[in-house]
Scaffold this motif. Structure first.
Motif, PDB file in Angstrom:
ATOM      1  N   ILE A   5      65.158 -45.318  46.878  1.00 25.13           N
ATOM      2  CA  ILE A   5      64.232 -44.633  47.778  1.00 25.13           C
ATOM      3  C   ILE A   5      65.000 -44.214  49.029  1.00 25.13           C
ATOM      4  N   THR A   6      65.028 -42.928  49.306  1.00 17.03           N
ATOM      5  CA  THR A   6      65.738 -42.428  50.478  1.00 17.03           C
ATOM      6  C   THR A   6      64.878 -42.576  51.732  1.00 17.03           C
ATOM      7  N   ARG A   7      65.509 -42.376  52.874  1.00 20.66           N
ATOM      8  CA  ARG A   7      64.808 -42.439  54.157  1.00 20.66           C
ATOM      9  C   ARG A   7      63.673 -41.402  54.191  1.00 20.66           C
ATOM     10  N   ASP A   8      63.923 -40.197  53.697  1.00 13.39           N
ATOM     11  CA  ASP A   8      62.892 -39.161  53.707  1.00 13.39           C
ATOM     12  C   ASP A   8      61.660 -39.576  52.900  1.00 13.39           C
ATOM     13  N   VAL A   9      61.878 -40.166  51.740  1.00 12.92           N
ATOM     14  CA  VAL A   9      60.760 -40.634  50.913  1.00 12.92           C
ATOM     15  C   VAL A   9      60.015 -41.752  51.635  1.00 12.92           C
ATOM     16  N   ASP A  10      60.744 -42.681  52.207  1.00  6.10           N
ATOM     17  CA  ASP A  10      60.136 -43.785  52.953  1.00  6.10           C
ATOM     18  C   ASP A  10      59.258 -43.249  54.086  1.00  6.10           C
ATOM     19  N   TYR A  11      59.796 -42.358  54.900  1.00  6.64           N
ATOM     20  CA  TYR A  11      59.039 -41.798  56.028  1.00  6.64           C
ATOM     21  C   TYR A  11      57.838 -40.990  55.535  1.00  6.64           C
ATOM     22  N   ILE A  56      56.120 -41.379  52.685  1.00  9.14           N
ATOM     23  CA  ILE A  56      55.108 -42.302  52.161  1.00  9.14           C
ATOM     24  C   ILE A  56      54.374 -42.990  53.320  1.00  9.14           C
ATOM     25  N   ARG A  57      55.117 -43.485  54.284  1.00 11.50           N
ATOM     26  CA  ARG A  57      54.494 -44.159  55.433  1.00 11.50           C
ATOM     27  C   ARG A  57      53.568 -43.215  56.193  1.00 11.50           C
ATOM     28  N   SER A  58      53.982 -41.971  56.349  1.00  4.49           N
ATOM     29  CA  SER A  58      53.165 -40.975  57.052  1.00  4.49           C
ATOM     30  C   SER A  58      51.894 -40.658  56.278  1.00  4.49           C
ATOM     31  N   LEU A  59      52.022 -40.485  54.979  1.00  4.40           N
ATOM     32  CA  LEU A  59      50.857 -40.162  54.155  1.00  4.40           C
ATOM     33  C   LEU A  59      49.867 -41.325  54.116  1.00  4.40           C
ATOM     34  N   ILE A  60      50.376 -42.541  54.081  1.00  4.10           N
ATOM     35  CA  ILE A  60      49.493 -43.716  54.132  1.00  4.10           C
ATOM     36  C   ILE A  60      48.741 -43.738  55.466  1.00  4.10           C
ATOM     37  N   ALA A  68      55.638 -40.974  42.654  1.00  2.65           N
ATOM     38  CA  ALA A  68      56.596 -40.143  41.916  1.00  2.65           C
ATOM     39  C   ALA A  68      56.610 -38.716  42.455  1.00  2.65           C
ATOM     40  N   ASP A  69      55.448 -38.177  42.826  1.00  2.00           N
ATOM     41  CA  ASP A  69      55.384 -36.822  43.394  1.00  2.00           C
ATOM     42  C   ASP A  69      56.252 -36.719  44.643  1.00  2.00           C
ATOM     43  N   ILE A  70      56.173 -37.717  45.491  1.00  2.00           N
ATOM     44  CA  ILE A  70      56.918 -37.691  46.755  1.00  2.00           C
ATOM     45  C   ILE A  70      58.420 -37.849  46.493  1.00  2.00           C
ATOM     46  N   LEU A  74      55.576 -45.282  38.574  1.00  2.00           N
ATOM     47  CA  LEU A  74      55.521 -44.609  39.876  1.00  2.00           C
ATOM     48  C   LEU A  74      54.436 -43.542  39.911  1.00  2.00           C
ATOM     49  N   GLU A  75      54.130 -42.948  38.782  1.00  2.00           N
ATOM     50  CA  GLU A  75      53.058 -41.955  38.716  1.00  2.00           C
ATOM     51  C   GLU A  75      51.682 -42.601  38.853  1.00  2.00           C
ATOM     52  N   LYS A  76      51.587 -43.893  38.570  1.00  2.00           N
ATOM     53  CA  LYS A  76      50.313 -44.616  38.697  1.00  2.00           C
ATOM     54  C   LYS A  76      50.037 -45.056  40.139  1.00  2.00           C
ATOM     55  N   ILE A  77      51.055 -45.090  40.969  1.00  2.00           N
ATOM     56  CA  ILE A  77      50.900 -45.530  42.356  1.00  2.00           C
ATOM     57  C   ILE A  77      50.510 -44.322  43.199  1.00  2.00           C
ATOM     58  N   THR A  78      49.324 -44.373  43.801  1.00  2.00           N
ATOM     59  CA  THR A  78      48.864 -43.243  44.612  1.00  2.00           C
ATOM     60  C   THR A  78      48.881 -43.572  46.089  1.00  2.00           C
ATOM     61  N   ILE A  79      48.851 -42.535  46.889  1.00  2.00           N
ATOM     62  CA  ILE A  79      48.788 -42.715  48.351  1.00  2.00           C
ATOM     63  C   ILE A  79      47.494 -43.446  48.712  1.00  2.00           C
ATOM     64  N   GLN A  80      46.410 -43.082  48.076  1.00  2.00           N
ATOM     65  CA  GLN A  80      45.138 -43.756  48.365  1.00  2.00           C
ATOM     66  C   GLN A  80      45.243 -45.241  48.038  1.00  2.00           C
ATOM     67  N   GLY A  81      45.837 -45.566  46.918  1.00  2.00           N
ATOM     68  CA  GLY A  81      45.996 -46.970  46.530  1.00  2.00           C
ATOM     69  C   GLY A  81      46.876 -47.727  47.509  1.00  2.00           C
ATOM     70  N   LEU A  82      47.933 -47.101  47.963  1.00  2.00           N
ATOM     71  CA  LEU A  82      48.846 -47.739  48.928  1.00  2.00           C
ATOM     72  C   LEU A  82      48.188 -47.908  50.300  1.00  2.00           C
ATOM     73  N   SER A  83      47.216 -47.070  50.607  1.00  2.00           N
ATOM     74  CA  SER A  83      46.601 -47.113  51.936  1.00  2.00           C
ATOM     75  C   SER A  83      45.566 -48.224  52.094  1.00  2.00           C
TER      76      SER A  83
END
Length: 138
Positions: free
Chosen positions: A4-10, A12-16, A81-83, A126-135
């Motif tokens: 997971i790169t820094r861009d993906v991390d940031y 995901i955190r922003s979308l959550i 996975a999308d991100i 990774l396709e099963k993990i959604t932003i809504q689920g992570l939030s």
């Protein structure tokens, strides 16, 4: 290997953060400053990351004094996975290289075949993990 790169991390955190703000405060448009202050992310990277998500049609971008970002796609439809694909390309753990040249055994390599199976499982998960689920707060 960094998966997971820094861009993906940031991203995901922003979308959550955006998903929680939408649910808790019914706030549709989130500014970069909102995310920076709450998530402690560097503004210089965050604007570029969110703009890329807008370019890829995951977010909507609003300019001007009351500008910011909102979801174009429902958070329940955006997967981890999308991100990863937006910022890193196709998820591929089997990219075999030997001194920057493709390995001559790439089509017959047993290790590659096993890793491709693992890659398929990882991608599906990774396709099963959604932003809504992570939030959702746990």
């Amino acid at each position: 290997m960094r998966f997971i790169t820094r861009d993906v991390d940031y991203a995901i955190r922003s979308l959550i953060f955006m998903c929680r703000a939408l649910r808790e405060k019914d706030k549709r448009i989130i500014t970069v400053d909102n995310i920076v202050s709450e998530e402690k992310l560097p503004r210089v990277f965050l604007r570029r990351i969110l703009q890329k998500l807008a370019d890829k049609r995951i977010l909507l971008s609003y300019k001007g004094k009351s500008g910011g970002f909102s979801f174009r796609i429902q958070p329940s439809k955006i997967s981890f996975a999308d991100i990863i694909k937006v910022f890193q390309g196709k998820i591929d753990l089997t990219n075999c290289f030997l001194k920057e040249k493709t390995c001559p055994n790439v089509s017959t390599c047993n290790v590659r075949k096993k890793i491709k199976t693992i890659n398929a499982h990882v991608t599906r998960d990774l396709e099963k993990i959604t932003i809504q689920g992570l939030s959702k707060k746990r």
